[in-house]
Write a protein that holds these residues in place. Structure first.
Motif, PDB file in Angstrom:
ATOM      1  N   PRO A   1       0.816  -1.221   0.000  1.00  0.00           N
ATOM      2  CA  PRO A   1       0.000   0.000   0.000  1.00  0.00           C
ATOM      3  C   PRO A   1       0.850   1.272   0.000  1.00  0.00           C
ATOM      4  N   HIS A   2       2.150   1.138   0.185  1.00  0.00           N
ATOM      5  CA  HIS A   2       3.009   2.321   0.324  1.00  0.00           C
ATOM      6  C   HIS A   2       3.844   2.590  -0.920  1.00  0.00           C
ATOM      7  N   LYS A   3       4.526   1.579  -1.424  1.00  0.00           N
ATOM      8  CA  LYS A   3       5.387   1.727  -2.596  1.00  0.00           C
ATOM      9  C   LYS A   3       5.000   0.691  -3.632  1.00  0.00           C
ATOM     10  N   LYS A   4       4.846   1.128  -4.865  1.00  0.00           N
ATOM     11  CA  LYS A   4       4.528   0.213  -5.941  1.00  0.00           C
ATOM     12  C   LYS A   4       5.781  -0.009  -6.802  1.00  0.00           C
ATOM     13  N   PRO A   5       5.904  -1.188  -7.417  1.00  0.00           N
ATOM     14  CA  PRO A   5       7.064  -1.453  -8.263  1.00  0.00           C
ATOM     15  C   PRO A   5       6.889  -0.920  -9.688  1.00  0.00           C
ATOM     16  N   TYR A   6       5.917  -0.025  -9.887  1.00  0.00           N
ATOM     17  CA  TYR A   6       5.691   0.497 -11.226  1.00  0.00           C
ATOM     18  C   TYR A   6       5.382   1.985 -11.172  1.00  0.00           C
ATOM     19  N   GLU A   7       5.614   2.651 -12.280  1.00  0.00           N
ATOM     20  CA  GLU A   7       5.238   4.048 -12.469  1.00  0.00           C
ATOM     21  C   GLU A   7       4.464   4.165 -13.768  1.00  0.00           C
ATOM     22  N   CYS A   8       3.645   5.186 -13.865  1.00  0.00           N
ATOM     23  CA  CYS A   8       2.761   5.352 -15.010  1.00  0.00           C
ATOM     24  C   CYS A   8       3.301   6.404 -15.983  1.00  0.00           C
ATOM     25  N   LEU A   9       3.082   6.169 -17.268  1.00  0.00           N
ATOM     26  CA  LEU A   9       3.348   7.158 -18.308  1.00  0.00           C
ATOM     27  C   LEU A   9       2.042   7.417 -19.037  1.00  0.00           C
ATOM     28  N   VAL A  10       1.707   8.688 -19.202  1.00  0.00           N
ATOM     29  CA  VAL A  10       0.505   9.064 -19.946  1.00  0.00           C
ATOM     30  C   VAL A  10       0.939   9.586 -21.309  1.00  0.00           C
ATOM     31  N   LEU A  11       0.454   8.947 -22.379  1.00  0.00           N
ATOM     32  CA  LEU A  11       0.809   9.324 -23.737  1.00  0.00           C
ATOM     33  C   LEU A  11      -0.364  10.018 -24.400  1.00  0.00           C
ATOM     34  N   GLY A  12      -0.086  11.095 -25.109  1.00  0.00           N
ATOM     35  CA  GLY A  12      -1.138  11.841 -25.791  1.00  0.00           C
ATOM     36  C   GLY A  12      -0.636  12.407 -27.105  1.00  0.00           C
ATOM     37  N   ARG A  13      -1.564  12.783 -27.973  1.00  0.00           N
ATOM     38  CA  ARG A  13      -1.257  13.404 -29.257  1.00  0.00           C
ATOM     39  C   ARG A  13      -1.792  14.825 -29.295  1.00  0.00           C
ATOM     40  N   VAL A  14      -0.991  15.720 -29.840  1.00  0.00           N
ATOM     41  CA  VAL A  14      -1.471  17.076 -30.067  1.00  0.00           C
ATOM     42  C   VAL A  14      -2.563  17.025 -31.122  1.00  0.00           C
ATOM     43  N   LYS A  15      -3.694  17.632 -30.822  1.00  0.00           N
ATOM     44  CA  LYS A  15      -4.825  17.613 -31.750  1.00  0.00           C
ATOM     45  C   LYS A  15      -4.514  18.470 -32.977  1.00  0.00           C
ATOM     46  N   GLU A  16      -4.816  17.915 -34.152  1.00  0.00           N
ATOM     47  CA  GLU A  16      -4.598  18.639 -35.398  1.00  0.00           C
ATOM     48  C   GLU A  16      -5.897  19.269 -35.887  1.00  0.00           C
ATOM     49  N   ASN A  17      -5.758  20.430 -36.541  1.00  0.00           N
ATOM     50  CA  ASN A  17      -6.941  20.968 -37.201  1.00  0.00           C
ATOM     51  C   ASN A  17      -7.128  20.261 -38.539  1.00  0.00           C
TER      52      ASN A  17
END
Length: 471
Positions: free
Chosen positions: A371-387
């Motif tokens: 509950p205190h330390k996890k063996p993983y970290e998260c990455l959030v990936l996104g794309r810049v919206k195009e017109n």
């Protein structure tokens, strides 16, 4: 290749291999000497002079395997081109056992299975640690949200990691503890942070500013360059050569990989990066998130979410740019990135990936259900919206969609916040020859622009060892 195995769940990475494949070689010119004229004391090439007593330096009698004699003019006589090669200290990736053993959290894990994570605002759990008496731990709402999130991704993390770890064990990249234990008990002595880069950035802000018309990229031409403090926050430093360069800042030496560039400054001095007339096809961000651990340790200055939100990422991002943000396991930060930060930058969330940290034998560095330390970290990936108009012009350049819920499994470096390289796992999702930028970087990569107030931290010579050789 830093990618050891690529399976449907993700990638097993060799971080150390990625650093050393950079091929850190320095070319130096030196007048040759034969054995009869050899000085009695051991010497280094001038620009490689080290303290022979330093526990982190290379052996004093250390020349490179490649040396050629070239004729000079009559005054200079002949000289040798000495090539000195360096490698990153392998013991910094020697993680033979978990930071916390699963037995410590065994009873806590069992208790958590009976928790109602959805309806309770605050719950108390009896936790037994070692021989200590049981005590009641009250989880706040943020911790309960984190446990609920963990429950959703737990099986995916466990199953995917198991596949990659088993493949690593079969290939011999990972090894059981019984198979290789020599040297695992020795304590690693870490180099001192002799040059405080963040303080150097602060000092540079108080120096006279260059005229805005003079702001330009400083290309390194010599073998050993002393970059004056005035250049730091006012110019991008660039090594366009095919070989490494060494620069000196306040008496400290740093290795620069070939084809790399950087700006050493804090968030208030990013203008040179905006003035370089470049936009980037991938931007990796590792923000210094606020948390209690950072405040207690005073390792580095953190930024508030609002300060991170004000960063000029939209001005640096090319059309369809891939934005990758490292997020700690606090749900508050994850929600901020997905619901507030990316929308403010006109970035659409396309995937969440996870960096899973393991030992050399394939164990999680922390218990998966701690509950205190996890063996993983998260990455959030996104794309810049195009017109729409811009999208029609770019129909000839298409890259595959970014897959969701991928794992990056690797043995972490023992140095705090030394993240695994993403260049090879991202290359399929950016256009060929795309421009790459890392914000809040602490090391350099060939082909990448790097920015941060500690951008050279892990390029310090003390993290490298010169390979011993003879003339």
């Amino acid at each position: 290749m830093s990618v050891v195995h690529h399976l449907p769940p993700g990638w097993l990475l060799d971080h150390l291999s990625f650093i050393n494949k950079v091929n850190y070689q320095l070319h130096q010119h030196q007048k040759p000497f034969c054995s009869k004229n050899k000085p009695t004391s051991s010497v280094y090439v001038d620009s490689l002079q080290r303290d022979p007593l330093s526990p982190f330096g290379a052996p004093a009698t250390c020349f490179a395997p490649d040396s050629t004699t070239v004729s000079g003019n009559e005054d200079e006589g002949s000289y040798e081109v000495i090539t000195q090669k360096y490698v990153f200290r392998s013991e910094l990736f020697n993680v033979t056992k978990p930071y916390i053993t699963p037995a410590v959290h065994k009873e806590c894990q069992q208790t958590n299975k009976n928790e109602n994570l959805v309806t309770s605002d605050k719950q108390e759990v009896s936790v037994s640690v070692g021989k200590k008496r049981k005590r009641c731990v009250a989880f706040n709402q943020g911790e309960l949200d984190a446990m609920e999130y963990h429950t959703k991704i737990r099986e995916m993390i466990l199953d995917g990691s198991s596949q990659l770890i088993q493949e690593g064990l079969r290939s011999g990249f990972l090894y059981p503890l019984v198979g290789k234990q020599d040297g695992s008990s020795g304590r690693i002595t870490l180099p001192l942070d002799a040059c405080n880069l963040s303080e150097l950035c602060e000092m540079a802000k108080h120096l006279p500013s260059l005229n805005e018309m003079e702001l330009q990229t400083l290309q390194l031409m010599g073998d050993d360059i002393s970059v004056i403090e005035l250049d730091l926050s006012s110019q991008i430093i660039e090594n366009n050569s095919s070989f490494s360069k060494m620069i000196t800042l306040m008496g400290q030496k740093y290795l620069l990989p070939p084809k790399s560039s950087f700006l050493l400054s804090d968030i208030s001095c990013m203008q040179p990066l905006l003035n370089c007339s470049k936009t980037f096809d991938v931007i990796v961000i590792d923000p210094p998130w606020e948390n209690k651990s950072v405040k207690r340790s005073n390792r580095y200055s953190s930024l508030s979410p609002q300060q991170i939100k004000q960063m000029p990422v939209p001005k640096l991002a090319a059309a369809d740019c891939l934005i990758v943000t490292w997020v700690t396991n606090r749900q508050k930060h994850l929600c901020f990135v997905k619901e507030e930060l990316y929308p403010s930058w006109s970035v659409e969330v396309v995937a969440e990936w996870y960096w899973v940290k393991i030992t050399n034998s394939g164990e999680f560095v922390f218990p998966l259900d701690s509950p205190h330390k996890k063996p993983y970290e998260c990455l959030v990936l996104g794309r810049v919206k195009e017109n729409t108009a811009l999208s029609l012009r770019n129909t000839d350049v298409r890259v595959p969609p970014v897959p969701d819920h991928k794992l990056i499994v690797s043995v972490p470096c023992v140095l705090h916040s030394h993240k695994p390289p993403l260049a090879e796992v991202l290359k399929d999702y950016i256009k060929p020859g795309g421009q790459c930028l890392e914000l809040f970087a602490r090391n350099l990569q060939p082909g990448w622009m790097s920015w941060g107030n500690e951008v050279l931290k892990f390029q310090h010579m003390d993290y490298f060892i010169a390979l011993e050789a003879r003339c």
